[in-house]
Write a protein that holds these residues in place. Structure first.
Motif, PDB file in Angstrom:
ATOM      1  N   ASP A   1       1.058  13.136  -1.506  1.00 29.19           N
ATOM      2  CA  ASP A   1       0.050  12.431  -0.940  1.00 29.19           C
ATOM      3  C   ASP A   1       0.367  11.704   0.180  1.00 29.19           C
ATOM      4  O   ASP A   1       1.325  11.005   0.008  1.00 29.19           O
ATOM      5  CB  ASP A   1      -0.585  11.514  -2.031  1.00 29.19           C
ATOM      6  CG  ASP A   1      -1.191  12.415  -3.434  1.00 29.19           C
ATOM      7  OD1 ASP A   1      -0.743  12.131  -4.636  1.00 29.19           O
ATOM      8  OD2 ASP A   1      -1.803  13.358  -3.139  1.00 29.19           O
ATOM      9  N   TYR A   2      -0.712  11.524   0.948  1.00 30.03           N
ATOM     10  CA  TYR A   2      -0.456  10.451   2.388  1.00 30.03           C
ATOM     11  C   TYR A   2      -1.620   9.510   2.318  1.00 30.03           C
ATOM     12  O   TYR A   2      -2.672   9.872   1.962  1.00 30.03           O
ATOM     13  CB  TYR A   2      -0.383  11.308   3.585  1.00 30.03           C
ATOM     14  CG  TYR A   2       0.856  12.321   3.771  1.00 30.03           C
ATOM     15  CD1 TYR A   2       0.776  13.721   3.446  1.00 30.03           C
ATOM     16  CD2 TYR A   2       1.955  11.647   4.199  1.00 30.03           C
ATOM     17  CE1 TYR A   2       2.033  14.569   3.556  1.00 30.03           C
ATOM     18  CE2 TYR A   2       3.208  12.455   4.242  1.00 30.03           C
ATOM     19  CZ  TYR A   2       3.255  13.817   3.981  1.00 30.03           C
ATOM     20  OH  TYR A   2       4.316  14.672   4.257  1.00 30.03           O
ATOM     21  N   ALA A   3      -1.122   8.380   2.928  1.00 28.74           N
ATOM     22  CA  ALA A   3      -2.511   7.286   3.162  1.00 28.74           C
ATOM     23  C   ALA A   3      -3.082   8.003   4.580  1.00 28.74           C
ATOM     24  O   ALA A   3      -2.404   8.609   5.351  1.00 28.74           O
ATOM     25  CB  ALA A   3      -1.670   6.250   3.494  1.00 28.74           C
ATOM     26  N   ASP A   4      -4.410   7.592   4.431  1.00 35.12           N
ATOM     27  CA  ASP A   4      -5.070   8.397   5.872  1.00 35.12           C
ATOM     28  C   ASP A   4      -4.491   7.962   7.034  1.00 35.12           C
ATOM     29  O   ASP A   4      -4.440   8.582   8.078  1.00 35.12           O
ATOM     30  CB  ASP A   4      -6.761   7.917   5.313  1.00 35.12           C
ATOM     31  CG  ASP A   4      -7.287   8.540   4.351  1.00 35.12           C
ATOM     32  OD1 ASP A   4      -8.336   8.143   3.939  1.00 35.12           O
ATOM     33  OD2 ASP A   4      -6.743   9.691   3.915  1.00 35.12           O
ATOM     34  N   SER A   5      -3.957   6.732   7.029  1.00 38.80           N
ATOM     35  CA  SER A   5      -3.496   6.114   8.194  1.00 38.80           C
ATOM     36  C   SER A   5      -2.325   6.707   8.601  1.00 38.80           C
ATOM     37  O   SER A   5      -1.887   6.465  10.035  1.00 38.80           O
ATOM     38  CB  SER A   5      -3.294   4.353   8.216  1.00 38.80           C
ATOM     39  OG  SER A   5      -2.247   4.278   7.189  1.00 38.80           O
TER      40      SER A   5
ATOM     41  N   GLU B   1       0.899  -1.181  -0.023  1.00 39.30           N
ATOM     42  CA  GLU B   1      -0.014  -0.019  -0.050  1.00 39.30           C
ATOM     43  C   GLU B   1       0.808   1.084  -0.117  1.00 39.30           C
ATOM     44  O   GLU B   1       2.039   1.212   0.586  1.00 39.30           O
ATOM     45  CB  GLU B   1      -1.084  -0.056   1.284  1.00 39.30           C
ATOM     46  CG  GLU B   1      -0.297   0.048   2.606  1.00 39.30           C
ATOM     47  CD  GLU B   1      -1.199   0.037   3.582  1.00 39.30           C
ATOM     48  OE1 GLU B   1      -2.393   0.234   3.652  1.00 39.30           O
ATOM     49  OE2 GLU B   1      -0.752   0.248   4.881  1.00 39.30           O
TER      50      GLU B   1
ATOM     51  N   LYS C   1      -1.509  10.115   8.218  1.00 34.07           N
ATOM     52  CA  LYS C   1      -1.446  11.673   8.186  1.00 34.07           C
ATOM     53  C   LYS C   1      -1.486  12.139   9.537  1.00 34.07           C
ATOM     54  O   LYS C   1      -2.021  11.541  10.517  1.00 34.07           O
ATOM     55  CB  LYS C   1      -2.980  12.091   7.463  1.00 34.07           C
ATOM     56  CG  LYS C   1      -2.992  11.888   6.019  1.00 34.07           C
ATOM     57  CD  LYS C   1      -4.412  12.433   5.587  1.00 34.07           C
ATOM     58  CE  LYS C   1      -4.526  12.101   3.848  1.00 34.07           C
ATOM     59  NZ  LYS C   1      -5.879  12.721   3.407  1.00 34.07           N
TER      60      LYS C   1
ATOM     61  N   ASP D   1       2.015  -0.012  11.994  1.00 29.78           N
ATOM     62  CA  ASP D   1       2.898   0.324  11.051  1.00 29.78           C
ATOM     63  C   ASP D   1       4.180  -0.522  10.664  1.00 29.78           C
ATOM     64  O   ASP D   1       5.059  -0.336  10.051  1.00 29.78           O
ATOM     65  CB  ASP D   1       3.685   1.786  11.598  1.00 29.78           C
ATOM     66  CG  ASP D   1       2.786   2.831  11.650  1.00 29.78           C
ATOM     67  OD1 ASP D   1       2.733   3.477  12.774  1.00 29.78           O
ATOM     68  OD2 ASP D   1       1.832   3.193  10.509  1.00 29.78           O
TER      69      ASP D   1
END
Length: 114
Positions: free
Chosen positions: A58-62, A46, A64, A87
């Motif tokens: 851009d960042y993954a929501d998890s 991912e 941010k 993580d």
């Protein structure tokens, strides 16, 4: 051809911090985006964070608010703070060029555990 050299990673306690680094060499002029992906055991790879040549990040929501991507299309850094056991994964540096597709680093293990 693009070559990627990753560094950083390791074992850290929950709430701790780590910094990943990735340096690209080769046909850099063709790269559109550069970033980090991760893959946990039994999970799909991912996106974690990536930046594009026009400056978008851009960042993954998890991640941010906890992870910060910096650098440029040649050398990027991922500062990871407030790390959680979720993580834990192998983190892969990636570049994407429209004409060449994806290049991947060898991966670096990040383990968050007490």
């Amino acid at each position: 051809q693009v070559q990627l050299v990753e560094s950083g990673g390791g074992l850290v306690q929950p709430g701790g911090s780590l910094r990943l680094s990735c340096e690209a060499s080769g046909r850099l002029f063709s790269i559109y985006a550069m970033g980090w992906y991760r893959q946990a055991p039994g999970e799909e790879r991912e996106l974690v964070a990536r930046l594009t040549r026009d400056g978008r990040i851009d960042y993954a929501d998890s991640v941010k608010g906890r992870f910060t991507l910096s650098g440029n299309i040649a050398h990027i850094y991922l500062q990871m703070n407030s790390l959680k056991p979720a993580d834990t994964a192998v983190y892969y540096c990636n570049t994407f060029a429209p004409a060449q597709g994806d290049y991947w680093g060898q991966g670096t293990q990040v383990t968050v555990s007490s």
